[in-house]
Design a protein around this motif. Structure first.
Motif, PDB file in Angstrom:
ATOM      1  N   ARG A 168       0.840  -1.204   0.000  1.00  0.00           N
ATOM      2  CA  ARG A 168       0.000   0.000   0.000  1.00  0.00           C
ATOM      3  C   ARG A 168       0.874   1.252   0.000  1.00  0.00           C
ATOM      4  N   ASP A 169       1.980   1.210   0.751  1.00  0.00           N
ATOM      5  CA  ASP A 169       2.890   2.353   0.788  1.00  0.00           C
ATOM      6  C   ASP A 169       3.516   2.629  -0.574  1.00  0.00           C
ATOM      7  N   PHE A 170       3.538   1.615  -1.445  1.00  0.00           N
ATOM      8  CA  PHE A 170       4.049   1.800  -2.798  1.00  0.00           C
ATOM      9  C   PHE A 170       3.080   2.603  -3.672  1.00  0.00           C
ATOM     10  N   GLY A 171       1.843   2.770  -3.208  1.00  0.00           N
ATOM     11  CA  GLY A 171       0.859   3.517  -3.977  1.00  0.00           C
ATOM     12  C   GLY A 171       0.114   2.693  -5.001  1.00  0.00           C
ATOM     13  N   GLN A 200      -6.896  -2.213   5.279  1.00  0.00           N
ATOM     14  CA  GLN A 200      -6.860  -1.529   3.990  1.00  0.00           C
ATOM     15  C   GLN A 200      -8.235  -1.455   3.349  1.00  0.00           C
ATOM     16  N   SER A 201      -9.134  -0.815   3.998  1.00  0.00           N
ATOM     17  CA  SER A 201     -10.506  -0.738   3.483  1.00  0.00           C
ATOM     18  C   SER A 201     -10.614   0.149   2.257  1.00  0.00           C
ATOM     19  N   ASP A 202      -9.559   0.951   1.979  1.00  0.00           N
ATOM     20  CA  ASP A 202      -9.627   1.904   0.874  1.00  0.00           C
ATOM     21  C   ASP A 202      -9.089   1.357  -0.444  1.00  0.00           C
ATOM     22  N   ILE A 203      -8.481   0.166  -0.432  1.00  0.00           N
ATOM     23  CA  ILE A 203      -7.898  -0.401  -1.644  1.00  0.00           C
ATOM     24  C   ILE A 203      -8.745  -1.572  -2.132  1.00  0.00           C
ATOM     25  N   PRO A 204      -9.170  -1.564  -3.412  1.00  0.00           N
ATOM     26  CA  PRO A 204      -9.930  -2.708  -3.944  1.00  0.00           C
ATOM     27  C   PRO A 204      -9.140  -4.003  -3.786  1.00  0.00           C
ATOM     28  N   LEU A 205      -9.841  -5.052  -3.412  1.00  0.00           N
ATOM     29  CA  LEU A 205      -9.204  -6.338  -3.125  1.00  0.00           C
ATOM     30  C   LEU A 205      -9.706  -7.387  -4.113  1.00  0.00           C
ATOM     31  N   GLY A 206      -8.785  -8.202  -4.627  1.00  0.00           N
ATOM     32  CA  GLY A 206      -9.151  -9.284  -5.527  1.00  0.00           C
ATOM     33  C   GLY A 206      -8.499 -10.582  -5.106  1.00  0.00           C
ATOM     34  N   LEU A 207      -8.919 -11.691  -5.727  1.00  0.00           N
ATOM     35  CA  LEU A 207      -8.356 -12.998  -5.417  1.00  0.00           C
ATOM     36  C   LEU A 207      -7.827 -13.675  -6.675  1.00  0.00           C
TER      37      LEU A 207
END
Length: 313
Positions: A168-171, A200-207
């Motif tokens: 996440r820190d990588f942007g 990390q509720s602000d970043i879309p998550l996939g599998l």
């Protein structure tokens, strides 16, 4: 988190994760034909290759040519995979605008896949991310062995969260959790997705799911109930990591689309066209493919609940 999504975004990984372990070297022209066929079937997101040394993964030797051809008139998200700054430069030179980076949550797999432990692999990616960010490339990240590692066993949730936090820190714009060897079950999915989402509720998550033990569909179903709407899949269920012993194919795109349509979830994908492409792929590889629909002698039964409206990326 308990609500089913109305639509999902499926990224077809046939050209990268699907073919990378195949013994038959597929010509570039055939890869391009498959790519255009997938786009015509309604896919809006494809993983088209990885910028790695051809001696390690011979199937990926033509990624530069594929990216230069496909990304020139890009109307979909066409992802390439990079592991370091050199790979990032090759991606930019080929015109790639969507790049994925990958880090193993477990040291054992990181040493096998990247040649160094997780911390060093992460540090190696920093200059690559800086280069890609400066070029305004969209960056997605994947945490490999997010559930189970073939060398280290079950991956502690805290370790996955730590790796995800660093990414996440990588942007990054999207984070994917990978069941690299297909050994996870729904409980693993719920536990790890819940923990990562809490941070990390602000970043879309996939599998990114493999089907070694036949659990991929169950894991998708669990993820759908958690509100996950991004999944990787490979046509016909082919693929696997050449540096993860025992890894079998990905969840099959044709099966995943069929599952979603049964649940009334839109994919934007024409399953009949997928079946035709799968049969072409089967002939190209010279073997029977492992998707459930590949064993059905006729086309899938039309579903009243199927919604095939375009799905935004």
């Amino acid at each position: 988190m308990s609500d089913m999504p109305e639509q999902v975004l499926i990224t077809e990984v046939l050209l990268r994760d699907g073919l990378q372990i195949e013994p038959v070297l597929v010509p570039t022209a055939d890869k391009l034909r498959l790519a255009y066929g997938l786009l015509n079937a309604g896919l809006t997101s494809l993983e088209i290759g990885s910028f790695v040394h051809p001696e390690r993964v011979p199937q990926m030797a033509d990624t530069d040519r594929l990216a230069a051809e496909l990304c020139a008139g890009e109307s979909a998200a066409l992802h390439t995979l990079v592991f370091n700054e050199r790979g990032a430069r090759r991606a930019l030179d080929a015109g790639a605008r969507h790049v994925r980076i990958i880090v193993s949550a477990s040291d054992g797999h990181s040493r096998s896949n990247a040649g160094v432990p997780t911390r060093e692999a992460m540090a190696r990616l920093e200059p690559a991310v800086e280069l890609l960010s400066a070029a305004k490339v969209r960056i997605e990240a994947c945490v490999a062995t997010a559930f189970v590692c073939p060398f280290d066993g079950e991956t502690p949730v805290g370790r996955v969260v730590d790796v995800a936090d660093r990414l996440r820190d990588f942007g990054i714009q999207v984070l994917h959790l990978a069941d690299t060897i297909g050994a996870a079950g729904p409980w693993h999915v719920r536990r790890t997705v819940t923990a990562v989402r809490a941070e990390q509720s602000d970043i879309p998550l996939g599998l990114h799911l493999h089907n070694t033990y036949g659990m991929a569909a169950a894991n998708v179903w669990e993820a759908l109930h958690l509100g996950i709407r991004r999944f990787d899949a490979a046509l016909g269920g082919i693929g696997g990591c050449p540096f993860a012993p025992g890894a079998a194919g990905n969840i099959a795109t044709d099966d995943l689309v069929n599952l979603c349509h049964h649940a009334g979830i839109a994919t934007g994908i024409d399953v009949d066209r997928l079946v035709e492409l799968r049969d072409e792929l089967q002939a190209l590889l010279g073997r029977k493919l492992g998707s459930a629909l590949a064993a059905v002698p006729a086309k899938p039964v039309p579903l009243r609940t199927a919604r095939t409206a375009p799905v935004p990326g």
